[in-house]
Design a protein around this motif. Structure first.
Motif, PDB file in Angstrom:
ATOM      1  N   ALA A   1      44.216  35.518  39.981  1.00 18.74           N
ATOM      2  CA  ALA A   1      43.378  34.846  40.975  1.00 18.74           C
ATOM      3  C   ALA A   1      42.033  35.540  41.163  1.00 18.74           C
ATOM      4  O   ALA A   1      41.012  34.868  41.327  1.00 18.74           O
ATOM      5  CB  ALA A   1      44.121  34.786  42.307  1.00 18.74           C
ATOM      6  N   ILE A   2      42.022  36.858  41.148  1.00 17.06           N
ATOM      7  CA  ILE A   2      40.799  37.593  41.481  1.00 17.06           C
ATOM      8  C   ILE A   2      39.812  37.686  40.325  1.00 17.06           C
ATOM      9  O   ILE A   2      38.608  37.520  40.517  1.00 17.06           O
ATOM     10  CB  ILE A   2      41.153  38.991  42.038  1.00 17.06           C
ATOM     11  N   LEU A   3      40.297  37.949  39.132  1.00 14.71           N
ATOM     12  CA  LEU A   3      39.357  38.151  38.021  1.00 14.71           C
ATOM     13  C   LEU A   3      38.411  36.974  37.788  1.00 14.71           C
ATOM     14  O   LEU A   3      37.209  37.178  37.616  1.00 14.71           O
ATOM     15  CB  LEU A   3      40.107  38.521  36.741  1.00 14.71           C
ATOM     16  N   PRO A   4      38.896  35.722  37.812  1.00 15.37           N
ATOM     17  CA  PRO A   4      37.949  34.626  37.568  1.00 15.37           C
ATOM     18  C   PRO A   4      36.931  34.410  38.692  1.00 15.37           C
ATOM     19  O   PRO A   4      35.898  33.793  38.467  1.00 15.37           O
ATOM     20  CB  PRO A   4      38.844  33.390  37.437  1.00 15.37           C
TER      21      PRO A   4
ATOM     22  N   ALA B   1      37.399  40.343  50.935  1.00 14.92           N
ATOM     23  CA  ALA B   1      37.657  41.762  51.211  1.00 14.92           C
ATOM     24  C   ALA B   1      38.583  42.354  50.151  1.00 14.92           C
ATOM     25  O   ALA B   1      38.386  43.492  49.699  1.00 14.92           O
ATOM     26  CB  ALA B   1      38.260  41.921  52.605  1.00 14.92           C
ATOM     27  N   GLU B   2      39.563  41.581  49.743  1.00 15.28           N
ATOM     28  CA  GLU B   2      40.489  42.015  48.682  1.00 15.28           C
ATOM     29  C   GLU B   2      39.735  42.228  47.369  1.00 15.28           C
ATOM     30  O   GLU B   2      39.956  43.210  46.660  1.00 15.28           O
ATOM     31  CB  GLU B   2      41.571  40.953  48.507  1.00 15.28           C
ATOM     32  N   ILE B   3      38.832  41.329  47.048  1.00 24.26           N
ATOM     33  CA  ILE B   3      38.030  41.446  45.833  1.00 24.26           C
ATOM     34  C   ILE B   3      37.146  42.691  45.904  1.00 24.26           C
ATOM     35  O   ILE B   3      37.065  43.467  44.952  1.00 24.26           O
ATOM     36  CB  ILE B   3      37.164  40.181  45.619  1.00 24.26           C
TER      37      ILE B   3
ATOM     38  N   VAL C   1      37.576  46.611  37.022  1.00 24.87           N
ATOM     39  CA  VAL C   1      37.675  47.112  35.647  1.00 24.87           C
ATOM     40  C   VAL C   1      39.137  47.399  35.304  1.00 24.87           C
ATOM     41  O   VAL C   1      39.629  47.002  34.251  1.00 24.87           O
ATOM     42  CB  VAL C   1      36.796  48.369  35.447  1.00 24.87           C
ATOM     43  N   ARG C   2      39.826  48.063  36.203  1.00 23.37           N
ATOM     44  CA  ARG C   2      41.245  48.370  35.957  1.00 23.37           C
ATOM     45  C   ARG C   2      42.058  47.086  35.851  1.00 23.37           C
ATOM     46  O   ARG C   2      42.926  46.957  34.994  1.00 23.37           O
ATOM     47  CB  ARG C   2      41.803  49.258  37.057  1.00 23.37           C
ATOM     48  N   MET C   3      41.788  46.127  36.743  1.00 22.81           N
ATOM     49  CA  MET C   3      42.502  44.844  36.673  1.00 22.81           C
ATOM     50  C   MET C   3      42.284  44.182  35.322  1.00 22.81           C
ATOM     51  O   MET C   3      43.224  43.714  34.690  1.00 22.81           O
ATOM     52  CB  MET C   3      42.008  43.890  37.765  1.00 22.81           C
ATOM     53  N   SER C   4      41.033  44.147  34.915  1.00 24.16           N
ATOM     54  CA  SER C   4      40.705  43.502  33.649  1.00 24.16           C
ATOM     55  C   SER C   4      41.368  44.235  32.486  1.00 24.16           C
ATOM     56  O   SER C   4      41.953  43.606  31.599  1.00 24.16           O
ATOM     57  CB  SER C   4      39.186  43.469  33.460  1.00 24.16           C
TER      58      SER C   4
ATOM     59  N   PRO D   1      43.224  45.191  27.379  1.00 21.78           N
ATOM     60  CA  PRO D   1      42.921  46.613  27.153  1.00 21.78           C
ATOM     61  C   PRO D   1      41.652  46.785  26.316  1.00 21.78           C
ATOM     62  O   PRO D   1      41.414  46.024  25.382  1.00 21.78           O
ATOM     63  CB  PRO D   1      44.144  47.128  26.391  1.00 21.78           C
ATOM     64  N   PRO D   2      40.837  47.763  26.674  1.00 19.12           N
ATOM     65  CA  PRO D   2      39.578  47.948  25.951  1.00 19.12           C
ATOM     66  C   PRO D   2      39.781  48.268  24.477  1.00 19.12           C
ATOM     67  O   PRO D   2      38.900  48.013  23.674  1.00 19.12           O
ATOM     68  CB  PRO D   2      38.893  49.111  26.669  1.00 19.12           C
ATOM     69  N   ALA D   3      40.929  48.786  24.093  1.00 13.08           N
ATOM     70  CA  ALA D   3      41.189  49.105  22.688  1.00 13.08           C
ATOM     71  C   ALA D   3      41.075  47.857  21.823  1.00 13.08           C
ATOM     72  O   ALA D   3      40.662  47.932  20.669  1.00 13.08           O
ATOM     73  CB  ALA D   3      42.568  49.738  22.535  1.00 13.08           C
TER      74      ALA D   3
END
Length: 186
Positions: free
Chosen positions: A108-111, A149-151, A157-160, A165-167
């Motif tokens: 829900a938050i990332l988009p 407020a939650e966002i 970055v951690r959520m994404s 994963p950045p790898a």
């Protein structure tokens, strides 16, 4: 050891094995049931990617700052208020999906992590004035405010990275970009 004791021990062991197996299956079923809620939410969340939604939201960002900040939400010009109502109702629904743990918070938050706070900043004075008029701090778009407020408190970055994963990106090329496909030589 006597035969009855051996049979009792075997029965207890079989019972423990059955309990372990049924608990494992029950936990798996719970996880699958929770994931089943995610699919309709994905469709719902992508409403915000429609051109109409994006244009309407950007129109709010441009027009609401031009309004008198002492106005209540219901005193905004009707067309602008109707646009705001449709956008805020979407975010209010997202807030309930998150608050009730119906969807994974990341889903829900990332988009919406960029657009929702910007929209809230645009409507906040009018919403607060409406709440004062109603005499109830929780009477008007409080779930949307809670989502923002939650966002703002989330580690985006951690959520994404927990999903992507950045790898995976860095494996594509040294600069993290996927190399362009070139046709094979003729």
């Amino acid at each position: 050891m006597t035969v009855p004791i051996s049979l009792n021990i075997a029965a207890v062991m079989a019972s423990l094995l059955a309990l372990t197996m049924s608990s494992t299956f029950a936990l798996r079923q719970l996880r699958l049931a929770k994931q089943a809620h995610q699919l309709p939410a994905v469709d719902f969340l992508w409403i915000m990617r429609s051109p109409d939604f994006l244009r309407t939201e950007e129109h709010l960002w441009a027009e609401l700052p031009k309004q008198d900040p002492s106005l209540r939400f219901n005193e905004l010009p009707r067309a602008l208020r109707d646009e705001a109502e449709s956008i805020l109702t979407f975010y209010q629904k997202v807030a309930y999906l998150v608050g009730l743990d119906i969807v994974d918070k990341r889903l829900a938050i990332l988009p919406v992590h960029y657009r929702a706070p910007r929209t809230w900043a645009s409507v906040e004075p009018f919403v607060r004035n409406e709440r004062i008029y109603r005499g109830d701090e929780l009477a008007f778009y409080n779930a949307f405010e809670h989502l923002v407020a939650e966002i703002q408190g989330a580690d985006i970055v951690r959520m994404s990275h927990s999903i992507f994963p950045p790898a995976r990106l860095s494996a594509a090329s040294p600069n993290g970009k996927v190399p362009a496909q070139t046709p094979p030589p003729a």
